[in-house]
Design a protein around this motif. Structure first.
Motif, PDB file in Angstrom:
ATOM      1  N   ASP A 118      60.878  26.334  26.700  1.00 29.60           N
ATOM      2  CA  ASP A 118      61.611  26.061  27.931  1.00 29.60           C
ATOM      3  C   ASP A 118      62.562  27.231  28.190  1.00 29.60           C
ATOM      4  N   GLY A 160      64.728  28.426  24.565  1.00 26.79           N
ATOM      5  CA  GLY A 160      64.741  27.015  24.913  1.00 26.79           C
ATOM      6  C   GLY A 160      63.482  26.319  24.460  1.00 26.79           C
ATOM      7  N   LYS A 178      65.698  18.070  24.314  1.00 26.67           N
ATOM      8  CA  LYS A 178      65.765  19.471  24.716  1.00 26.67           C
ATOM      9  C   LYS A 178      66.808  20.221  23.903  1.00 26.67           C
ATOM     10  N   THR A 226      61.487  22.112  24.261  1.00 25.07           N
ATOM     11  CA  THR A 226      61.481  20.671  24.496  1.00 25.07           C
ATOM     12  C   THR A 226      60.482  20.024  23.545  1.00 25.07           C
ATOM     13  N   THR A 274      62.100  13.014  26.669  1.00 20.65           N
ATOM     14  CA  THR A 274      62.066  14.387  26.155  1.00 20.65           C
ATOM     15  C   THR A 274      63.419  14.796  25.590  1.00 20.65           C
ATOM     16  N   SER A 284      68.677  24.283  24.193  1.00 21.25           N
ATOM     17  CA  SER A 284      68.753  25.551  24.894  1.00 21.25           C
ATOM     18  C   SER A 284      69.787  26.423  24.191  1.00 21.25           C
TER      19      SER A 284
END
Length: 401
Positions: free
Chosen positions: A202, A235, A249, A237, A247, A251
């Protein structure tokens, strides 16, 4: 006087552009690749590539699992309108799926990443030519590896790729300035034996921009103001452990800048002292979002680690001992303030010192970073100490003309 200074500037920079050196030389001289001009600059400032044709270089290090870890050749083509191609091969590993750990791991265990620590640097290419009155350079650094399961009804696979694109311009006549832009783009894939996603990217990129200017003040003194900044992101997920329909995540981002002014002090044709003084800032931020099925909410957490270096010093010296040997010394000092947001702060200094030699036999140049124990304890066959290295790293360069 003005004409004299300009003439001296052109002579010095043209002469420095012909200096043959290596990564080891600039490292031993206080990690001063940014303010010392030599062929090692081509990876940082690709615009210098055209200045260094017909060279073969090799890198050795005791810090690498493979001691002879890098070899490359710069080839020159077309004598009327020359251009240079550099081809380098390295036993190297770059990156992996970003760490997904901030109080948890998104069910991602790096031990399950089968490509971890497998060599994946395929080739590092350099290209240099004259363009619109300046020297233009391009660099392409290619990393790629993958895994797939050949068992029937097993669709597990992993892959990783990272691609660096470097662009550089260098003033052609005297090499008075350099600018460079580096872009990095990455991606990865991880699917389980059913073809389901384990983790996916991501955002995976880097961008760095830097420049330097050689401001000649006298035949002895050249000031080198320089500046640069960089940004990046990693990033990822993954399906939530609690509810695959949701989901999780993570980052991770970076931001930094570096600015300072260096000094090249030349007291003779075979004597050079350099010093760099500057400030540096680095910040790494991580945002972690985890779906919690119990509370049916998204749990948010973040961390931030920043380092301010005010100031740093880099000091180096090289001088001729014999026609075939130079001696080199170097030191670096980073005055750091490291802060983990809302948790703790450290103020300390990070100092390192270096010793090395340069050997020249005709077209062959060998640079070393030498273990001081060689002088404190002597050669093993004399002292019987038997637990030291003669050199930490060695670089070799051969002029093919």
């Amino acid at each position: 006087m003005k004409k004299f200074v300009i003439a001296a500037m052109g002579l010095m920079l043209l002469m420095s552009g012909a200096v043959f050196a290596t990564d080891t030389r600039t490292a031993v001289m206080g990690d001063n690749d940014l303010i010392v001009v030599d062929d090692a600059n081509v990876f940082r400032f690709p615009g210098r590539t055209l200045n260094y044709p017909n060279l073969a270089t090799a890198e050795f290090s005791d810090n690498s699992s493979i001691e002879f870890y890098k070899f490359g050749v710069n080839w020159q083509f077309n004598d009327d309108n020359p251009w240079v191609l550099g081809t380098y091969f390295t036993n190297n590993f770059y990156g992996m799926v970003p760490s997904l750990y901030v109080g948890g791991s998104l069910d991602f265990d790096p031990a399950d990443w089968l490509l971890d620590n497998r060599e994946n640097q395929r080739i590092d290419l350099l290209y240099g030519r004259s363009l619109f009155g300046n020297n233009f350079g391009f660099r392409f650094n290619y990393f790629r590896s993958s895994y797939s399961n050949e068992v029937t009804d097993n669709d597990a696979k992993q892959s990783f790729g990272y691609y660096q694109f470097g662009f550089g311009l260098t003033e052609a006549l005297t090499g008075q300035w350099d600018v460079a832009l580096n872009l990095g783009l990455g991606s990865f894939c991880w699917e389980d034996d059913t073809g389901g996603t384990v983790v996916e990217p991501d955002g995976y990129y880097d961008m760095d921009l830097e420049g330097r200017y050689f401001w000649v003040r006298s035949p002895k003194v050249t000031l080198v103001p320089h500046a640069g900044f960089g940004i990046g992101k990693r990033g990822a997920t993954a399906p939530s452990e609690d509810d695959p329909a949701e989901t999780d995540k993570v980052s991770q981002t970076r931001f930094g800048f570096d600015g300072g002014i260096g000094l090249n002090y030349v007291t003779g044709p075979d004597l050079l002292a350099v010093m760099d003084f500057g400030v540096m800032y680095r910040k790494y931020s991580t945002d972690y979002d985890e779906y919690d099925i119990v509370g049916d909410t998204m749990i948010l957490s973040e961390s931030e680690l920043s380092t301010v270096t005010i100031p740093y010093f880099k000091l180096g010296f090289e001088g001729q001992v014999f026609k075939w040997m130079d001696v080199r010394f170097g030191a670096t000092s980073y005055w750091n303030i490291e802060t983990e947001k809302d948790i703790e702060k450290f103020k300390d200094v990070e100092n390192d010192t270096y010793l090395g030699f340069g050997f020249h036999w005709g077209r062959l140049h060998v640079d070393t970073e030498t273990d001081p124990e060689l002088f404190l304890n002597g050669f093993d066959f004399i002292s019987g100490y038997g637990d030291g290295d003669m050199n930490f790293r060695i670089s070799a360069l051969y002029e093919m003309f």
